[in-house]
Design a protein around this motif. Structure first.
Motif, short mmCIF file in Angstrom:
data_model
loop_
_atom_site.label_atom_id
_atom_site.label_comp_id
_atom_site.label_asym_id
_atom_site.label_seq_id
_atom_site.Cartn_x
_atom_site.Cartn_y
_atom_site.Cartn_z
N ALA A 189 -15.42 16.37 -2.32
CA ALA A 189 -15.50 14.96 -2.66
C ALA A 189 -14.13 14.37 -3.00
N SER A 190 -13.14 15.24 -3.14
CA SER A 190 -11.79 14.78 -3.49
C SER A 190 -10.78 15.78 -2.95
N VAL A 191 -9.52 15.38 -2.93
CA VAL A 191 -8.46 16.29 -2.53
C VAL A 191 -8.38 17.46 -3.52
N ALA A 192 -8.56 17.18 -4.80
CA ALA A 192 -8.54 18.25 -5.80
C ALA A 192 -9.61 19.28 -5.52
N GLU A 193 -10.82 18.84 -5.13
CA GLU A 193 -11.88 19.79 -4.79
C GLU A 193 -11.51 20.61 -3.56
N GLY A 194 -10.91 19.96 -2.58
CA GLY A 194 -10.49 20.69 -1.39
C GLY A 194 -9.44 21.73 -1.70
N PHE A 195 -8.47 21.38 -2.56
CA PHE A 195 -7.44 22.34 -2.94
C PHE A 195 -8.04 23.49 -3.76
N ALA A 196 -9.00 23.18 -4.63
CA ALA A 196 -9.64 24.23 -5.42
C ALA A 196 -10.36 25.22 -4.52
N ALA A 197 -10.94 24.73 -3.41
CA ALA A 197 -11.60 25.62 -2.47
C ALA A 197 -10.61 26.59 -1.83
N LEU A 198 -9.38 26.14 -1.60
CA LEU A 198 -8.35 27.03 -1.06
C LEU A 198 -8.01 28.14 -2.04
N ALA B 194 -8.41 32.17 -1.42
CA ALA B 194 -7.37 33.17 -1.68
C ALA B 194 -7.91 34.28 -2.57
N GLY B 195 -8.72 33.92 -3.56
CA GLY B 195 -9.33 34.94 -4.41
C GLY B 195 -10.27 35.84 -3.63
N ALA B 196 -11.07 35.24 -2.74
CA ALA B 196 -11.98 36.03 -1.92
C ALA B 196 -11.20 36.97 -1.00
N ASN B 197 -10.05 36.52 -0.50
CA ASN B 197 -9.26 37.35 0.40
C ASN B 197 -8.68 38.57 -0.29
N THR B 198 -8.46 38.50 -1.60
CA THR B 198 -7.97 39.68 -2.30
C THR B 198 -9.01 40.79 -2.34
N ASP C 287 0.03 37.84 -7.83
CA ASP C 287 -1.29 37.27 -8.08
C ASP C 287 -1.46 36.13 -7.08
N MET C 288 -2.00 36.44 -5.90
CA MET C 288 -2.04 35.46 -4.82
C MET C 288 -2.81 34.19 -5.19
N PRO C 289 -4.06 34.28 -5.67
CA PRO C 289 -4.74 33.03 -6.01
C PRO C 289 -4.08 32.30 -7.18
N GLY C 290 -3.54 33.04 -8.16
CA GLY C 290 -2.87 32.40 -9.28
C GLY C 290 -1.63 31.64 -8.84
N ARG C 291 -0.81 32.26 -7.99
CA ARG C 291 0.41 31.61 -7.52
C ARG C 291 0.07 30.42 -6.62
N TYR D 49 1.06 26.38 -7.20
CA TYR D 49 1.70 25.55 -6.18
C TYR D 49 0.88 24.30 -5.88
N LEU D 50 -0.43 24.47 -5.69
CA LEU D 50 -1.27 23.32 -5.35
C LEU D 50 -1.38 22.34 -6.51
N ASP D 51 -1.37 22.85 -7.74
CA ASP D 51 -1.38 21.97 -8.91
C ASP D 51 -0.10 21.12 -8.94
N ARG D 52 1.05 21.75 -8.71
CA ARG D 52 2.32 21.00 -8.68
C ARG D 52 2.30 19.96 -7.57
N THR D 53 1.77 20.36 -6.42
CA THR D 53 1.72 19.44 -5.29
C THR D 53 0.86 18.23 -5.62
N LEU D 54 -0.32 18.48 -6.18
CA LEU D 54 -1.22 17.38 -6.53
C LEU D 54 -0.56 16.43 -7.54
N ARG D 55 0.11 16.96 -8.53
CA ARG D 55 0.74 16.12 -9.54
C ARG D 55 1.82 15.23 -8.92
N HIS D 56 2.40 15.71 -7.84
CA HIS D 56 3.45 14.94 -7.15
C HIS D 56 2.86 13.88 -6.22
#
Length: 241
Positions: free
Chosen positions: A115-124, A128-132, A215-219, A223-230
């Motif tokens: 429903a939002s870009v933030a939700e889309g980024f959270a899915a990424l 990443a967590g699932a891929n670990t 920590d792949m999902p953490g890193r 990054y996505l949090d910084r991007t969103l804030r920008h």
């Protein structure tokens, strides 16, 4: 990486229909015949899944060219002829393996539309967590995408088209955010999407080389949090995990 929901891939289209190729008998008027057919289908499906899972490990370890259909068949406990009954060539098997991996990504990311870009980024981050928890497919992806830079590689077109789909989906997500007033209207959405894909793939490669070092999902979340804030109009980032 994953692609937009409902977009068919060439690998998906390459998949043969189930049933006859598994050697299952056709349904008949008697319940016993139908039960036998269902049992044959189940056995065939289980064998195909075992072949695909084994092929993932082989492609991850040796790449496409050095992998052997004979070795894959041996590790599945079947003959090479039995393997070719399900997949007519090594190229065919490769495309089925890629399709299976892509379906996993789509199911992880697009069970519901964000429903939002933030939700889309959270899915990424969740992907990443699932891929670990599935290192085999991750290593396979890294090996094959490197090989597929050669235009003669059987997966070259698949990966070229896949990256175009991923780029298109990510740009569409950002464009929708602009339309909703979430994202700054001056954002170069294509450049932002390309950077995001590069970071995700780079983190995945580093993680595959040494899982304990990153920590792949953490890193990725950082990054996505910084991007969103920008890029958000109000300067907000990802919601708290």
């Amino acid at each position: 990486m994953a692609e937009g929901r409902g977009r068919a891939t060439r690998a998906h289209a390459a998949e043969p229909a189930s049933g006859a190729e598994n050697g299952a008998p056709g349904g008949g008027a008697h319940g016993g015949t139908r039960g036998s057919a269902r049992g044959s289908y189940a056995v065939g499906d289980a064998r195909r899944r075992r072949i695909l899972d084994t092929a993932v490990e082989h492609f991850a370890r040796w790449g496409f060219h050095a992998s052997s259909m004979a070795r894959i068949a041996h590790d599945c406990g079947i003959t090479q002829g039995g393997l070719l009954h399900h997949f007519r060539s090594k190229e065919d098997l490769l495309l089925h393996v890629l399709a299976q991996s892509e379906r996993h990504d789509v199911q992880q990311l697009f069970a519901t539309a964000p429903a939002s870009v933030a939700e889309g980024f959270a899915a990424l981050v969740r992907l990443a967590g699932a891929n670990t928890r599935r290192p085999g497919p991750v290593r396979m992806f890294n090996v094959l995408v490197g090989e597929a830079g050669n235009p003669g590689h059987p997966a070259h077109r698949y990966f070229r088209d896949r990256y175009a789909r991923v780029l298109g989906h990510t740009a569409d997500l950002l464009e929708a955010g602009i339309a909703r007033g979430e994202i700054r209207p001056d954002l170069d959405v294509r450049a932002c999407a390309q950077e995001q894909i590069a970071v995700m793939d780079g983190l995945q490669l580093q993680w595959a080389l040494d899982e304990s070092a990153l920590d792949m999902p953490g890193r990725l979340r950082e990054y996505l949090d910084r991007t969103l804030r920008h890029i958000t109009v109000d300067g907000s980032g990802l919601p708290a995990a």
